[in-house]
Design a protein around this motif. Structure first.
Motif, PDB file in Angstrom:
ATOM      1  N   LYS A  10       0.826  -1.211   0.000  1.00 42.61           N
ATOM      2  CA  LYS A  10       0.000   0.000   0.000  1.00 42.61           C
ATOM      3  C   LYS A  10       0.856   1.256   0.000  1.00 42.61           C
ATOM      4  O   LYS A  10       0.569   2.214  -0.719  1.00 42.61           O
ATOM      5  N   VAL A  11       1.918   1.260   0.787  1.00 40.92           N
ATOM      6  CA  VAL A  11       2.827   2.406   0.809  1.00 40.92           C
ATOM      7  C   VAL A  11       3.522   2.543  -0.537  1.00 40.92           C
ATOM      8  O   VAL A  11       3.630   3.653  -1.083  1.00 40.92           O
ATOM      9  N   PRO A  26       6.431  11.500  -2.108  1.00 45.28           N
ATOM     10  CA  PRO A  26       5.960  12.109  -0.862  1.00 45.28           C
ATOM     11  C   PRO A  26       7.074  12.152   0.181  1.00 45.28           C
ATOM     12  O   PRO A  26       8.071  11.448   0.070  1.00 45.28           O
ATOM     13  N   THR A  27       6.876  12.978   1.179  1.00 42.86           N
ATOM     14  CA  THR A  27       7.798  12.993   2.314  1.00 42.86           C
ATOM     15  C   THR A  27       7.413  11.862   3.274  1.00 42.86           C
ATOM     16  O   THR A  27       6.320  11.298   3.174  1.00 42.86           O
ATOM     17  N   VAL A  28       8.279  11.585   4.208  1.00 39.97           N
ATOM     18  CA  VAL A  28       7.992  10.566   5.219  1.00 39.97           C
ATOM     19  C   VAL A  28       6.755  10.988   6.025  1.00 39.97           C
ATOM     20  O   VAL A  28       5.884  10.171   6.309  1.00 39.97           O
ATOM     21  N   SER A  29       6.650  12.256   6.355  1.00 33.90           N
ATOM     22  CA  SER A  29       5.490  12.753   7.102  1.00 33.90           C
ATOM     23  C   SER A  29       4.203  12.612   6.302  1.00 33.90           C
ATOM     24  O   SER A  29       3.151  12.272   6.859  1.00 33.90           O
ATOM     25  N   ILE A  31       3.575  10.352   4.079  1.00 36.37           N
ATOM     26  CA  ILE A  31       3.239   8.924   4.093  1.00 36.37           C
ATOM     27  C   ILE A  31       2.575   8.570   5.425  1.00 36.37           C
ATOM     28  O   ILE A  31       1.533   7.910   5.453  1.00 36.37           O
ATOM     29  N   ALA A  32       3.150   9.031   6.529  1.00 40.53           N
ATOM     30  CA  ALA A  32       2.576   8.760   7.843  1.00 40.53           C
ATOM     31  C   ALA A  32       1.159   9.316   7.947  1.00 40.53           C
ATOM     32  O   ALA A  32       0.253   8.644   8.453  1.00 40.53           O
ATOM     33  N   ASN A  33       0.944  10.522   7.451  1.00 41.11           N
ATOM     34  CA  ASN A  33      -0.392  11.128   7.488  1.00 41.11           C
ATOM     35  C   ASN A  33      -1.383  10.356   6.637  1.00 41.11           C
ATOM     36  O   ASN A  33      -2.531  10.150   7.047  1.00 41.11           O
ATOM     37  N   ALA A  42       7.104   5.150  11.856  1.00 41.44           N
ATOM     38  CA  ALA A  42       6.420   3.983  11.288  1.00 41.44           C
ATOM     39  C   ALA A  42       6.587   3.975   9.771  1.00 41.44           C
ATOM     40  O   ALA A  42       6.870   2.932   9.167  1.00 41.44           O
ATOM     41  N   ALA A  43       6.433   5.138   9.164  1.00 38.89           N
ATOM     42  CA  ALA A  43       6.618   5.246   7.713  1.00 38.89           C
ATOM     43  C   ALA A  43       8.074   4.947   7.353  1.00 38.89           C
ATOM     44  O   ALA A  43       8.348   4.261   6.363  1.00 38.89           O
ATOM     45  N   TRP A  44       8.981   5.469   8.152  1.00 35.51           N
ATOM     46  CA  TRP A  44      10.411   5.252   7.893  1.00 35.51           C
ATOM     47  C   TRP A  44      10.756   3.768   7.930  1.00 35.51           C
ATOM     48  O   TRP A  44      11.516   3.280   7.091  1.00 35.51           O
ATOM     49  N   CYS A  45      10.181   3.041   8.858  1.00 32.10           N
ATOM     50  CA  CYS A  45      10.435   1.595   8.963  1.00 32.10           C
ATOM     51  C   CYS A  45       9.938   0.860   7.716  1.00 32.10           C
ATOM     52  O   CYS A  45      10.627  -0.040   7.211  1.00 32.10           O
ATOM     53  N   VAL A  46       8.781   1.251   7.211  1.00 36.46           N
ATOM     54  CA  VAL A  46       8.256   0.633   5.984  1.00 36.46           C
ATOM     55  C   VAL A  46       9.162   0.979   4.803  1.00 36.46           C
ATOM     56  O   VAL A  46       9.474   0.117   3.980  1.00 36.46           O
TER      57      VAL A  46
END
Length: 71
Positions: A10-11, A26-29, A31-33, A42-46
Protein backbone atom coordinates in the motif's frame (compact mmCIF):
# COMPACT_ATOMS: atom_id res chain seq x y z
CA UNK A 1 13.29 -9.53 -5.16
CA UNK A 2 11.66 -10.47 -1.93
CA UNK A 3 7.89 -10.36 -1.59
CA UNK A 4 6.47 -7.38 0.31
CA UNK A 5 3.69 -7.35 2.88
CA UNK A 6 0.26 -5.84 2.25
CA UNK A 7 1.03 -2.64 4.24
CA UNK A 8 4.32 -2.29 2.36
CA UNK A 9 2.46 -2.76 -0.93
CA UNK A 10 0.00 0.00 0.00
CA UNK A 11 2.83 2.41 0.81
CA UNK A 12 4.64 1.46 -2.40
CA UNK A 13 1.48 2.11 -4.45
CA UNK A 14 0.97 5.44 -2.65
CA UNK A 15 4.52 6.50 -3.49
CA UNK A 16 4.05 5.64 -7.17
CA UNK A 17 0.70 7.45 -7.28
CA UNK A 18 2.19 10.58 -5.71
CA UNK A 19 5.02 10.57 -8.23
CA UNK A 20 2.53 10.27 -11.10
CA UNK A 21 0.27 12.97 -9.64
CA UNK A 22 2.86 15.50 -8.44
CA UNK A 23 6.04 14.50 -10.32
CA UNK A 24 7.74 14.05 -6.95
CA UNK A 25 7.72 11.47 -4.16
CA UNK A 26 5.96 12.11 -0.86
CA UNK A 27 7.80 12.99 2.31
CA UNK A 28 7.99 10.57 5.22
CA UNK A 29 5.49 12.75 7.10
CA UNK A 30 3.07 12.72 4.17
CA UNK A 31 3.24 8.92 4.09
CA UNK A 32 2.58 8.76 7.84
CA UNK A 33 -0.39 11.13 7.49
CA UNK A 34 -1.84 9.18 4.57
CA UNK A 35 -1.93 5.98 6.61
CA UNK A 36 -2.93 7.69 9.89
CA UNK A 37 0.25 6.68 11.66
CA UNK A 38 1.04 8.79 14.72
CA UNK A 39 4.77 8.72 14.13
CA UNK A 40 6.77 9.30 10.95
CA UNK A 41 9.04 6.57 12.30
CA UNK A 42 6.42 3.98 11.29
CA UNK A 43 6.62 5.25 7.71
CA UNK A 44 10.41 5.25 7.89
CA UNK A 45 10.43 1.60 8.96
CA UNK A 46 8.26 0.63 5.98
CA UNK A 47 10.50 2.63 3.63
CA UNK A 48 13.59 0.89 4.98
CA UNK A 49 11.94 -2.50 4.45
CA UNK A 50 11.00 -1.55 0.87
CA UNK A 51 14.58 -0.47 0.21
CA UNK A 52 15.98 -3.67 1.69
CA UNK A 53 13.66 -5.70 -0.55
CA UNK A 54 14.75 -3.75 -3.64
CA UNK A 55 11.58 -1.77 -4.43
CA UNK A 56 12.85 1.73 -3.69
CA UNK A 57 16.09 3.60 -3.11
CA UNK A 58 16.38 6.16 -0.33
CA UNK A 59 18.72 9.13 -0.72
CA UNK A 60 21.85 8.91 1.41
CA UNK A 61 21.66 12.57 2.37
CA UNK A 62 18.24 12.38 4.10
CA UNK A 63 16.47 14.63 1.60
CA UNK A 64 12.80 15.21 2.44
CA UNK A 65 11.66 13.69 -0.85
CA UNK A 66 14.60 11.34 -1.33
CA UNK A 67 12.63 8.29 -2.48
CA UNK A 68 13.27 6.74 -5.88
CA UNK A 69 11.19 3.86 -7.23
CA UNK A 70 13.35 1.06 -8.62
CA UNK A 71 10.74 -1.49 -9.53
Amino acid sequence: MKKITEPQQKVFEFIKAEIRRNQRPPTVSEIANQFHWKSPNAAWCVLCALQKKGYIKLANDNKARGIRVIR
